[in-house]
Design an enzyme around this catalytic site. Structure first.
Site, PDB file in Angstrom:
ATOM      1  N   LYS A 162       5.674  23.757  -1.786  1.00  0.00           N
ATOM      2  CA  LYS A 162       6.314  24.282  -0.650  1.00  0.00           C
ATOM      3  C   LYS A 162       5.629  24.138   0.869  1.00  0.00           C
ATOM      4  CE  LYS A 162       9.827  25.726  -3.487  1.00  0.00           C
ATOM      5  NZ  LYS A 162      11.513  25.693  -3.522  1.00  0.00           N
TER       6      LYS A 162
ATOM      7  N   SER B  79      13.911  27.776 -10.165  1.00  0.00           N
ATOM      8  CA  SER B  79      13.775  29.221 -10.916  1.00  0.00           C
ATOM      9  C   SER B  79      12.813  27.982 -12.837  1.00  0.00           C
ATOM     10  CB  SER B  79      14.265  30.572 -11.044  1.00  0.00           C
ATOM     11  OG  SER B  79      14.456  31.144 -10.096  1.00  0.00           O
TER      12      SER B  79
ATOM     13  N   GLY C 256      14.117  30.189  -6.246  1.00  0.00           N
ATOM     14  CA  GLY C 256      13.288  30.569  -5.902  1.00  0.00           C
ATOM     15  C   GLY C 256      14.088  32.158  -5.545  1.00  0.00           C
TER      16      GLY C 256
ATOM     17  N   HIS D 173      15.416  17.589  -0.510  1.00  0.00           N
ATOM     18  CA  HIS D 173      14.839  19.388  -1.218  1.00  0.00           C
ATOM     19  C   HIS D 173      15.887  20.313  -0.076  1.00  0.00           C
ATOM     20  CE1 HIS D 173      13.752  23.147  -2.061  1.00  0.00           C
ATOM     21  NE2 HIS D 173      13.099  21.945  -3.196  1.00  0.00           N
TER      22      HIS D 173
ATOM     23  N   GLU E  11      19.039  20.649  -8.697  1.00  0.00           N
ATOM     24  CA  GLU E  11      18.404  22.318  -7.609  1.00  0.00           C
ATOM     25  C   GLU E  11      19.475  23.026  -7.618  1.00  0.00           C
ATOM     26  OE1 GLU E  11      13.827  21.894  -7.986  1.00  0.00           O
ATOM     27  OE2 GLU E  11      15.260  21.487  -6.001  1.00  0.00           O
TER      28      GLU E  11
ATOM     29  N   ASN F 160       6.314  21.600  -6.927  1.00  0.00           N
ATOM     30  CA  ASN F 160       6.409  21.131  -5.260  1.00  0.00           C
ATOM     31  C   ASN F 160       5.836  23.055  -5.097  1.00  0.00           C
ATOM     32  OD1 ASN F 160       7.513  21.865  -3.020  1.00  0.00           O
ATOM     33  ND2 ASN F 160       9.829  21.884  -3.593  1.00  0.00           N
TER      34      ASN F 160
ATOM     35  N   GLU G 207      15.826  23.177   0.711  1.00  0.00           N
ATOM     36  CA  GLU G 207      14.824  23.593   1.850  1.00  0.00           C
ATOM     37  C   GLU G 207      15.399  22.775   3.097  1.00  0.00           C
ATOM     38  OE1 GLU G 207      11.719  24.509  -0.089  1.00  0.00           O
ATOM     39  OE2 GLU G 207      13.393  26.196  -1.392  1.00  0.00           O
TER      40      GLU G 207
END
Ligand code: PGA
Length: 220
Positions: A8, A178, A148, A76, A142, A6, A78
């Site tokens: 991003k 990560s 991150g 996701h 996740e 990904n 985010e």
């Protein structure tokens, strides 16, 4: 074993450096065509539930398919955290994308606060309740606190969450948060970890390749 990168909102590596790699790549919209043309298995990072319409800033499944994109991430953390994505909109996106013939990686996971409050299973149950099994649906666990941050779930924590997820919905489950070349083997060796969704480490062709090589060595 499925490895997905990904990128991003980063430019990401040159797709030519990834040719032949057994991985899914989720680049920015402007790089979708480059990835498709390089022969990579290319997914979008999001997809809308309507076929077309007045939805500025969104992308429709038929437009992705026209480009040669074969799937999409959905939900996701985010998107959930910063852009108001809810379990309901995730469900609509997933259903529409699968109906259109796209593959889907749907993301679930708890925040630090939810884990510390002992709510992990409750959160996962709620996020999964809106989804239905489908041959082209893959899930990604996740944990938000591991994305991150360099803080990976331990292999045992990942295994426990993945087993719970599979008890709720029958689908392969990727681990994300990560994942790096040096922790991939321990995570991917867990019986219910079916692959990885890799963010930061996928921005460097060498580290994504190393993770794919590790995955290829692990018997499924
Ligand atoms: P990370 O991101 O590997 O940089 O933690 C994972 C993801 O958000 O998909």
């Amino acid at each position: 074993m499925l490895i997905a990168g990904n990128w991003k909102m980063f430019r990401g590596p040159d797709p030519a450096a990834l040719v032949g790699l057994d991985a899914v790549i989720c680049p920015s919209y402007t790089r979708l065509r480059d990835c498709v043309e390089a022969g990579l298995t290319t997914f979008a990072q999001n997809v809308h539930w309507e076929w077309e319409g007045a939805y500025t800033g969104e992308i429709a499944a038929p437009l992705l398919l026209e480009l040669g994109v074969v799937g999409s991430l959905v939900g996701h953390s985010e998107r959930r955290q910063y852009f108001g994505e809810t379990d309901e909109t995730v469900a609509k996106r997933v259903r529409a994308a699968l109906d259109a013939g796209l593959r889907v990686i749907a993301c679930v996971g708890e925040t630090q606060h939810e884990r510390e409050g002992g709510e992990t299973e409750e959160v996962l149950r709620r996020q999964l309740a809106v989804l239905e099994p489908h041959p082209e649906l893959v899930l990604a666990y996740e944990p938000v606190w591991a994305i991150g941050t360099g803080r990976t779930a331990t292999p045992e924590m990942a295994q426990e969450a993945h087993a719970f997820i599979k008890s709720q919905l029958d689908a392969p489950v990727l681990y994300g948060g990560s994942v790096k070349p040096d922790n991939a083997a321990a995570l991917l060796s867990q019986p219910d970890v079916d692959g990885a969704l890799v963010g930061g480490a996928s921005l460097e062709a060498g580290s994504l390749k190393a993770i794919c090589e590790t995955a290829a060595r692990i018997p499924s």
